[in-house]
Design a protein around this motif. Structure first.
Motif, PDB file in Angstrom:
ATOM      1  N   ALA A   1       0.848  -1.198   0.000  1.00  0.00           N
ATOM      2  CA  ALA A   1       0.000   0.000   0.000  1.00  0.00           C
ATOM      3  C   ALA A   1       0.881   1.245   0.000  1.00  0.00           C
ATOM      4  CB  ALA A   1      -0.911  -0.004   1.218  1.00  0.00           C
ATOM      5  N   ARG A   2       0.581   2.203  -0.885  1.00  0.00           N
ATOM      6  CA  ARG A   2       1.381   3.427  -1.033  1.00  0.00           C
ATOM      7  C   ARG A   2       0.438   4.618  -1.212  1.00  0.00           C
ATOM      8  NH1 ARG A   2       6.353   0.616  -0.297  1.00  0.00           N
ATOM      9  NH2 ARG A   2       6.589  -0.954  -1.917  1.00  0.00           N
ATOM     10  N   PRO A   3       0.945   5.832  -0.970  1.00  0.00           N
ATOM     11  CA  PRO A   3       0.123   7.022  -1.196  1.00  0.00           C
ATOM     12  C   PRO A   3      -0.090   7.290  -2.680  1.00  0.00           C
ATOM     13  CG  PRO A   3       2.341   7.638  -0.515  1.00  0.00           C
ATOM     14  CD  PRO A   3       2.235   6.148  -0.335  1.00  0.00           C
ATOM     15  N   LEU A   4      -1.024   8.203  -2.971  1.00  0.00           N
ATOM     16  CA  LEU A   4      -1.438   8.494  -4.341  1.00  0.00           C
ATOM     17  C   LEU A   4      -0.268   8.943  -5.221  1.00  0.00           C
ATOM     18  CD1 LEU A   4      -3.924   8.874  -6.266  1.00  0.00           C
ATOM     19  CD2 LEU A   4      -3.980  11.244  -5.484  1.00  0.00           C
ATOM     20  N   TRP A   5       0.639   9.754  -4.677  1.00  0.00           N
ATOM     21  CA  TRP A   5       1.708  10.372  -5.459  1.00  0.00           C
ATOM     22  C   TRP A   5       2.948   9.488  -5.564  1.00  0.00           C
ATOM     23  CZ3 TRP A   5       5.696  10.204  -2.152  1.00  0.00           C
ATOM     24  CH2 TRP A   5       5.396  10.239  -0.779  1.00  0.00           C
TER      25      TRP A   5
ATOM     26  N   PRO B   1      -0.248   8.456 -19.841  1.00  0.00           N
ATOM     27  CA  PRO B   1      -0.729   9.265 -18.712  1.00  0.00           C
ATOM     28  C   PRO B   1      -1.975   8.705 -18.036  1.00  0.00           C
ATOM     29  CG  PRO B   1      -0.122  10.666 -20.574  1.00  0.00           C
ATOM     30  CD  PRO B   1      -0.116   9.264 -21.076  1.00  0.00           C
ATOM     31  N   PRO B   2      -3.012   8.254 -18.778  1.00  0.00           N
ATOM     32  CA  PRO B   2      -4.174   7.688 -18.076  1.00  0.00           C
ATOM     33  C   PRO B   2      -3.825   6.445 -17.261  1.00  0.00           C
ATOM     34  CG  PRO B   2      -4.726   8.184 -20.362  1.00  0.00           C
ATOM     35  CD  PRO B   2      -3.248   8.313 -20.232  1.00  0.00           C
ATOM     36  N   LEU B   3      -2.921   5.627 -17.799  1.00  0.00           N
ATOM     37  CA  LEU B   3      -2.553   4.420 -17.062  1.00  0.00           C
ATOM     38  C   LEU B   3      -1.802   4.769 -15.782  1.00  0.00           C
ATOM     39  CD1 LEU B   3      -2.590   1.249 -17.390  1.00  0.00           C
ATOM     40  CD2 LEU B   3      -0.178   1.516 -17.879  1.00  0.00           C
ATOM     41  N   LEU B   4      -0.900   5.756 -15.856  1.00  0.00           N
ATOM     42  CA  LEU B   4      -0.181   6.169 -14.660  1.00  0.00           C
ATOM     43  C   LEU B   4      -1.149   6.686 -13.603  1.00  0.00           C
ATOM     44  CD1 LEU B   4       2.492   6.684 -13.193  1.00  0.00           C
ATOM     45  CD2 LEU B   4       2.583   8.929 -14.309  1.00  0.00           C
ATOM     46  N   LEU B   5      -2.142   7.456 -14.028  1.00  0.00           N
ATOM     47  CA  LEU B   5      -3.154   7.939 -13.087  1.00  0.00           C
ATOM     48  C   LEU B   5      -3.928   6.780 -12.486  1.00  0.00           C
ATOM     49  CD1 LEU B   5      -4.769  10.193 -11.739  1.00  0.00           C
ATOM     50  CD2 LEU B   5      -6.183  10.304 -13.812  1.00  0.00           C
ATOM     51  N   ALA B   6      -4.309   5.814 -13.316  1.00  0.00           N
ATOM     52  CA  ALA B   6      -5.070   4.664 -12.817  1.00  0.00           C
ATOM     53  C   ALA B   6      -4.257   3.857 -11.816  1.00  0.00           C
ATOM     54  CB  ALA B   6      -5.495   3.782 -13.995  1.00  0.00           C
ATOM     55  N   PHE B   7      -2.982   3.608 -12.119  1.00  0.00           N
ATOM     56  CA  PHE B   7      -2.144   2.871 -11.181  1.00  0.00           C
ATOM     57  C   PHE B   7      -1.903   3.667  -9.905  1.00  0.00           C
ATOM     58  CE2 PHE B   7      -0.961  -0.201 -14.481  1.00  0.00           C
ATOM     59  CZ  PHE B   7      -0.849  -1.353 -13.715  1.00  0.00           C
ATOM     60  N   SER B   8      -1.903   4.985 -10.004  1.00  0.00           N
ATOM     61  CA  SER B   8      -1.747   5.807  -8.805  1.00  0.00           C
ATOM     62  C   SER B   8      -2.971   5.712  -7.906  1.00  0.00           C
ATOM     63  CB  SER B   8      -1.505   7.267  -9.199  1.00  0.00           C
ATOM     64  OG  SER B   8      -0.298   7.403  -9.929  1.00  0.00           O
ATOM     65  N   LEU B   9      -4.132   5.518  -8.512  1.00  0.00           N
ATOM     66  CA  LEU B   9      -5.362   5.388  -7.734  1.00  0.00           C
ATOM     67  C   LEU B   9      -5.496   4.014  -7.088  1.00  0.00           C
ATOM     68  CD1 LEU B   9      -7.863   7.172 -10.153  1.00  0.00           C
ATOM     69  CD2 LEU B   9      -6.907   8.074  -8.028  1.00  0.00           C
TER      70      LEU B   9
ATOM     71  N   LYS C   1       1.005  -0.604  -4.809  1.00  0.00           N
ATOM     72  CA  LYS C   1       1.916  -0.017  -5.802  1.00  0.00           C
ATOM     73  C   LYS C   1       3.304  -0.645  -5.680  1.00  0.00           C
ATOM     74  CE  LYS C   1      -0.356   4.542  -5.745  1.00  0.00           C
ATOM     75  NZ  LYS C   1      -1.357   4.225  -4.700  1.00  0.00           N
ATOM     76  N   GLN C   2       3.889  -0.932  -6.828  1.00  0.00           N
ATOM     77  CA  GLN C   2       5.278  -1.339  -6.943  1.00  0.00           C
ATOM     78  C   GLN C   2       5.800  -0.771  -8.255  1.00  0.00           C
ATOM     79  OE1 GLN C   2       6.865  -2.336  -4.359  1.00  0.00           O
ATOM     80  NE2 GLN C   2       6.942  -4.557  -4.260  1.00  0.00           N
ATOM     81  N   THR C   3       7.061  -0.368  -8.286  1.00  0.00           N
ATOM     82  CA  THR C   3       7.583   0.219  -9.518  1.00  0.00           C
ATOM     83  C   THR C   3       7.565  -0.768 -10.673  1.00  0.00           C
ATOM     84  OG1 THR C   3       9.784  -0.306  -8.637  1.00  0.00           O
ATOM     85  CG2 THR C   3       9.035   1.971  -8.443  1.00  0.00           C
ATOM     86  N   TYR C   4       7.763  -2.055 -10.394  1.00  0.00           N
ATOM     87  CA  TYR C   4       7.791  -3.012 -11.504  1.00  0.00           C
ATOM     88  C   TYR C   4       6.400  -3.275 -12.071  1.00  0.00           C
ATOM     89  CZ  TYR C   4       6.807  -6.417  -7.743  1.00  0.00           C
ATOM     90  OH  TYR C   4       6.275  -7.091  -6.664  1.00  0.00           O
ATOM     91  N   TYR C   5       5.348  -2.780 -11.443  1.00  0.00           N
ATOM     92  CA  TYR C   5       4.028  -2.894 -12.050  1.00  0.00           C
ATOM     93  C   TYR C   5       3.960  -2.128 -13.373  1.00  0.00           C
ATOM     94  CZ  TYR C   5       2.161  -4.661  -7.571  1.00  0.00           C
ATOM     95  OH  TYR C   5       1.908  -5.402  -6.438  1.00  0.00           O
ATOM     96  N   LEU C   6       4.840  -1.137 -13.537  1.00  0.00           N
ATOM     97  CA  LEU C   6       4.834  -0.312 -14.747  1.00  0.00           C
ATOM     98  C   LEU C   6       5.731  -0.857 -15.851  1.00  0.00           C
ATOM     99  CD1 LEU C   6       5.020   3.238 -13.103  1.00  0.00           C
ATOM    100  CD2 LEU C   6       2.988   1.974 -13.814  1.00  0.00           C
ATOM    101  N   LEU C   7       6.361  -1.997 -15.663  1.00  0.00           N
ATOM    102  CA  LEU C   7       7.267  -2.550 -16.671  1.00  0.00           C
ATOM    103  C   LEU C   7       6.631  -2.670 -18.068  1.00  0.00           C
ATOM    104  CD1 LEU C   7       9.276  -5.341 -14.797  1.00  0.00           C
ATOM    105  CD2 LEU C   7      10.224  -3.383 -16.003  1.00  0.00           C
ATOM    106  N   PRO C   8       5.362  -3.060 -18.187  1.00  0.00           N
ATOM    107  CA  PRO C   8       4.791  -3.156 -19.542  1.00  0.00           C
ATOM    108  C   PRO C   8       4.711  -1.830 -20.280  1.00  0.00           C
ATOM    109  CG  PRO C   8       3.511  -4.488 -17.997  1.00  0.00           C
ATOM    110  CD  PRO C   8       4.468  -3.677 -17.180  1.00  0.00           C
ATOM    111  N   GLU C   9       4.829  -0.707 -19.562  1.00  0.00           N
ATOM    112  CA  GLU C   9       4.730   0.602 -20.208  1.00  0.00           C
ATOM    113  C   GLU C   9       6.085   1.193 -20.561  1.00  0.00           C
ATOM    114  OE1 GLU C   9       1.247  -0.564 -19.719  1.00  0.00           O
ATOM    115  OE2 GLU C   9       2.306  -0.370 -17.819  1.00  0.00           O
TER     116      GLU C   9
END
Length: 559
Positions: free
Chosen positions: A247-251, A293-301, A305-313
């Protein structure tokens, strides 16, 4: 494609420099091993229990290689490198499809993607996001128009979505949702055929879900009520609404973006190119802006959260940088050629890191580093091999100062080799003294062969099962009466403990001691540990405590 053999050579060399990394790779291999050993290919298991956290496609691919070559440690690594190569090929194809009028973008996309240090290191982990990234890129490639066909390949899109769902579960939909939902903003065919676009897209997503359900429904029936509840609810809704893990904050993602996009986040020309990107945006750029950008916002919501969740992007991110640089070059002017916007900050960083590596042995020899305190022992461990790597980073820094054409490829080449060199330094110095669990796994395997029970103080995440080829569960234990009761029931059993500091009893009465990350692994006979916890003197061991790695300097400082 000179980048492909370069990637294969560097990645294969890097992935075989050390054993599986705990806990990512060891956990994945433990699940694959348990499924294979117990001939249970429908429901993933870990430590003898159904494993609802992951879906089975990666395990099946590992099993396919084992079926041909036998159970071995080589195939999972080769598979991971091949999946990484597939990412590069798919990213190149997607860039070529998105920017047909700018072929330079497709040519540099694989160079940029394999230069991302974070992505390179995680591509060598035997984990699910790497395979997911390949299916995300393949699915998006199916949506983009070809010269001879404007309508997406819906059947292939459905198959890729289904494969992604079988790799990481419903999160696959989030990775492809926004280019599909916003299709009319970037795709002319979608704008002209909105109804068919959304109807066919919805049917394709349902088709992908049908592939997932073809596995999930029989697996849920076989795994039991608790597994069924976790599979269909906790592992998706629990992470989205109120994460039980990570669990992580929005930003939280924002400060990590420069880290995961390094070295391009430290290249002034790339930053200026992005900052000066202006309309009108061609379809390829509109696609990327409808995706990233929409995907980053969605993952922020999303709560977890983990940084490797964004590997496909990451493939899309480097395409965006490449497109911005291409536009900057087309406009010409000082911004496109100025040496002040070259990779000199990265060269300076390479020189500084090289000097630090040269100086580290001298600092350690001077006694200014107290290797036994806190985490400073890592510096002393690194000092044993740091100087030769300092030469490598000095040369890479000099390469980045070369002027002329090919600036981006030089930067990418330096980024790839710099990451590989840093990985090699880790493999030669830190992995053997902080991440190699093979000694403990061998001891536990021997104990299991003798029929002795094994317990683990704290959460057990399968880290010994693959390395020791264990076939029975390790029981989770707790300090206090739980440990005492278990020791009475299994006096000849073994217990694995993880103290933050070693005491005299650990070094005298335990069976084995080895460092692990910021703690120690201490393996005890159950009766001896129970006596020690009661404040009694344990019986003298039949043999001296095995200290691993043998001759490690930290043990000398403790005696």
């Amino acid at each position: 494609m000179p980048w492909l053999p370069l990637w294969l050579a560097v990645a294969l060399l890097a992935i075989f420099q050390h054993g599986p990394m705990p806990l990512y790779s060891t956990r994945t291999l433990a699940v694959a091993w348990e499924m294979w050993h117990h001939h249970e290919f429908l429901v993933p298991h870990i430590n003898g229990a159904p494993y609802s956290h992951k879906v089975p496609l990666l395990f099946w691919l590992i099993h396919a290689g084992w079926a041909v070559f036998g159970v071995n440690d080589v195939w999972p690594r080769v598979l991971q490198v091949l999946i990484g190569a597939a990412q590069l090929v798919l990213a190149t194809a997607l860039a070529r499809r998105l920017f047909p009028e700018r072929p330079w973008i497709a040519r540099v996309t694989p160079w940029m993607l394999m230069a991302l240090g974070y992505a390179f290191l995680f591509d060598l982990q035997i984990m699910y996001e790497v395979l997911l990234a390949a299916f995300v890129l393949a699915a998006l490639l199916c949506l983009t128009p070809r010269r001879d066909r404007a309508e997406p390949r819906w059947l292939l899109f459905a198959l890729c979505v289904g494969a992604g769902l079988l790799t990481k579960g419903p999160v696959m939909l989030l990775h492809v949702a926004f280019p599909l939902l916003l299709g009319p903003l970037w795709n002319e065919w979608a704008a002209a055929h909105r109804r068919r676009w959304y109807l066919a897209g919805t049917l394709a997503l349902l088709g992908g879900f049908a592939l997932l359900l073809a596995w999930a429904l029989p697996a849920a029936q076989r795994g039991g009520a608790e597994y069924r509840h976790e599979l269909f609810f906790l592992q998706t809704a629990g992470r989205v609404v109120e994460a039980f893990d990570h669990a992580r904050p929005l930003w939280w993602y924002l400060p990590w973006l420069p880290v995961v996009l390094f070295p391009f986040s430290a290249w002034p020309r790339a930053l200026v190119a992005l900052a000066t990107l202006r309309r009108p945006f061609e379809p390829g750029l509109r696609f990327l802006l409808c995706w990233l950008p929409p995907l980053l916002l969605a993952f922020s919501l999303v709560s977890g959260k983990q940084t490797y969740y964004l590997l496909p992007e990451f493939g899309g991110a480097v395409m965006l940088v490449a497109a911005a640089i291409a536009r900057l070059r087309e406009r010409g002017g000082a911004l496109a050629t100025s040496a002040w916007l070259g990779p000199w900050p990265l060269a300076a960083g390479g020189f500084a890191f090289a000097l630090a590596l040269f100086a580290l042995p001298l600092v350690v020899a001077s006694g200014r580093v107290d290797g036994g305190a806190g985490s400073l022992h890592w510096l002393k461990d690194l000092a044993g091999a740091s100087a030769p790597f300092g030469v490598a980073f000095l040369l890479l820094g000099a390469l980045l100062l070369v002027r002329g054409r090919g600036e981006l490829r030089r930067l990418a080449f330096a980024g790839l080799l710099g990451t590989a060199a840093a990985g090699a330094l880790f493999s030669w110095t830190l992995f053997p003294v902080g991440f190699d669990l093979a000694p403990t796994a061998r001891l536990l395997a021997h104990a299991e062969a003798e029929g002795r029970a094994i317990g683990n103080l704290g959460i057990y995440e399968g880290q010994y099962h693959w390395l020791g080829r264990l076939t029975r569960p390790i029981e989770r234990l707790y300090e206090g009466e739980n440990l005492q009761a278990w020791a009475r029931a299994h006096p000849d059993g073994l217990v694995v403990a993880y103290p933050s500091r070693l005491g005299p009893d650990d070094l005298r009465y335990a069976l084995l001691v080895q460092p692990f990350r910021s703690v120690w692994i201490v393996v005890w006979e159950a009766r001896a540990l129970a006596a020690e916890r009661r404040g009694e003197t344990p019986p003298e061991p039949r043999r001296p405590t095995e200290l691993q790695p043998a001759g490690y300097w930290r043990y000398q400082d403790m005696r």
